[in-house]
Motif scaffolding. Sequence first.
Motif, PDB file in Angstrom:
ATOM      1  N   GLY A  70       0.253  -1.023   0.392  1.00  0.00           N
ATOM      2  CA  GLY A  70       0.130  -0.322   0.282  1.00  0.00           C
ATOM      3  C   GLY A  70       0.633   0.974   0.233  1.00  0.00           C
ATOM      4  O   GLY A  70       1.821   1.243   0.182  1.00  0.00           O
ATOM      5  N   TYR A  71       0.487   2.372  -0.153  1.00  0.00           N
ATOM      6  CA  TYR A  71       0.958   3.628  -0.787  1.00  0.00           C
ATOM      7  C   TYR A  71       2.122   3.661  -1.444  1.00  0.00           C
ATOM      8  O   TYR A  71       2.040   2.758  -2.496  1.00  0.00           O
ATOM      9  N   THR A  72       3.523   4.587  -1.193  1.00  0.00           N
ATOM     10  CA  THR A  72       5.028   3.946  -1.804  1.00  0.00           C
ATOM     11  C   THR A  72       5.190   2.780  -1.234  1.00  0.00           C
ATOM     12  O   THR A  72       6.363   2.557  -1.796  1.00  0.00           O
ATOM     13  N   PRO A  84       5.434  -2.666   5.573  1.00  0.00           N
ATOM     14  CA  PRO A  84       4.743  -1.614   6.983  1.00  0.00           C
ATOM     15  C   PRO A  84       4.247  -2.198   7.869  1.00  0.00           C
ATOM     16  O   PRO A  84       4.124  -1.215   8.893  1.00  0.00           O
ATOM     17  N   GLN A  85       3.463  -3.082   8.240  1.00  0.00           N
ATOM     18  CA  GLN A  85       2.312  -3.439   9.804  1.00  0.00           C
ATOM     19  C   GLN A  85       3.769  -3.653  10.855  1.00  0.00           C
ATOM     20  O   GLN A  85       3.424  -3.339  11.245  1.00  0.00           O
ATOM     21  N   VAL A 111       7.651   6.141   6.172  1.00  0.00           N
ATOM     22  CA  VAL A 111       6.061   6.904   5.518  1.00  0.00           C
ATOM     23  C   VAL A 111       5.347   6.057   6.080  1.00  0.00           C
ATOM     24  O   VAL A 111       4.572   6.583   5.961  1.00  0.00           O
ATOM     25  N   GLU A 112       5.574   5.210   7.754  1.00  0.00           N
ATOM     26  CA  GLU A 112       4.615   4.416   8.409  1.00  0.00           C
ATOM     27  C   GLU A 112       4.600   5.492   9.634  1.00  0.00           C
ATOM     28  O   GLU A 112       3.029   5.977  10.009  1.00  0.00           O
ATOM     29  N   GLY A 113       5.628   6.163   9.833  1.00  0.00           N
ATOM     30  CA  GLY A 113       5.736   7.067  10.527  1.00  0.00           C
ATOM     31  C   GLY A 113       4.680   8.859  10.420  1.00  0.00           C
ATOM     32  O   GLY A 113       4.585   9.407  10.854  1.00  0.00           O
ATOM     33  N   MET A 114       5.015   9.366   8.847  1.00  0.00           N
ATOM     34  CA  MET A 114       4.095   9.616   7.896  1.00  0.00           C
ATOM     35  C   MET A 114       2.800   9.727   8.021  1.00  0.00           C
ATOM     36  O   MET A 114       2.290  10.825   8.271  1.00  0.00           O
ATOM     37  N   LEU A 115       2.696   8.677   7.764  1.00  0.00           N
ATOM     38  CA  LEU A 115       1.035   8.026   7.832  1.00  0.00           C
ATOM     39  C   LEU A 115       0.394   8.551   9.539  1.00  0.00           C
ATOM     40  O   LEU A 115      -1.045   8.558   9.481  1.00  0.00           O
ATOM     41  N   MET A 116       1.357   8.790  10.493  1.00  0.00           N
ATOM     42  CA  MET A 116       0.599   8.607  12.078  1.00  0.00           C
ATOM     43  C   MET A 116       0.763   9.671  12.420  1.00  0.00           C
ATOM     44  O   MET A 116       0.930   9.852  13.416  1.00  0.00           O
ATOM     45  N   GLY A 117       1.429  10.963  11.336  1.00  0.00           N
ATOM     46  CA  GLY A 117       1.498  12.122  11.926  1.00  0.00           C
ATOM     47  C   GLY A 117       3.260  12.294  12.412  1.00  0.00           C
ATOM     48  O   GLY A 117       3.268  13.130  12.968  1.00  0.00           O
ATOM     49  N   GLN A 150      14.030   8.621   0.532  1.00  0.00           N
ATOM     50  CA  GLN A 150      13.453   9.785  -0.117  1.00  0.00           C
ATOM     51  C   GLN A 150      12.689  10.197  -0.357  1.00  0.00           C
ATOM     52  O   GLN A 150      11.423  11.598  -0.331  1.00  0.00           O
ATOM     53  N   SER A 151      12.540   9.432  -1.740  1.00  0.00           N
ATOM     54  CA  SER A 151      11.415  10.045  -3.329  1.00  0.00           C
ATOM     55  C   SER A 151      10.001   9.333  -1.988  1.00  0.00           C
ATOM     56  O   SER A 151       8.864   9.310  -2.292  1.00  0.00           O
ATOM     57  N   LYS A 152      10.001   8.502  -1.912  1.00  0.00           N
ATOM     58  CA  LYS A 152       8.602   7.825  -0.414  1.00  0.00           C
ATOM     59  C   LYS A 152       8.684   8.726   0.270  1.00  0.00           C
ATOM     60  O   LYS A 152       7.521   8.358   0.472  1.00  0.00           O
TER      61      LYS A 152
END
Length: 183
Positions: free
Chosen positions: A13-15, A27-28, A56-62, A79-81
């Motif tokens: 999922g996502y990137t 990611p899980q 990425v998972e951190g970003m999704l959690m703010g 960096q890109s993801k």
Amino acid sequence: MDDWTFNNANTRGYTHIYHDYPARMIPQVANKLLSIYGKEAKTLFDPYCGTGTSLVEGMLMGIDGIGTDLNPLARLIAQSKSDYNINIKKLLECIEEFNEKVNNLKPEIPEIKNIDFWFNNNVIIKLGKIKAFINLIEDDHINLFFKIAFSETVRESSNTRRNEFKLFRYSKEKLSKWNPDHL
């Protein structure tokens, strides 16, 4: 007992689908660790970030993320993801422009010894056209996005066996039938 198997979980999922990489964390696992240990976190530092799954998972959690890795390709993928600054509207416009223009571009083919050993001639030309398009992209964030996608495309369209990160060229018999456009 808590289940950490994540059987049948969507790991793309996502990137996270963006670029394959060996020994990639799903990611899980990152999400669960951040949920347990990072509930109040504002910043995540991942010293071995690989391709940025935890970022990425951190970003999704703010959670703001900072990552580093010894592998320069992994750092660029991460960096890109996890790029907060990419303009999605401009990216989608650039993808549309790519679809419209790429076949009409003059290929930019680098001088690489034995390039025809690793790629079919039609693939070399198509990759050269993609490279020509990428070189026209002025926005650094979108340019990096396309370069990372190009990296995966180069790997997937080469004459090397799939699902391996060591370079093993296909047999002559397999190469006679090999057409990356049918992936």
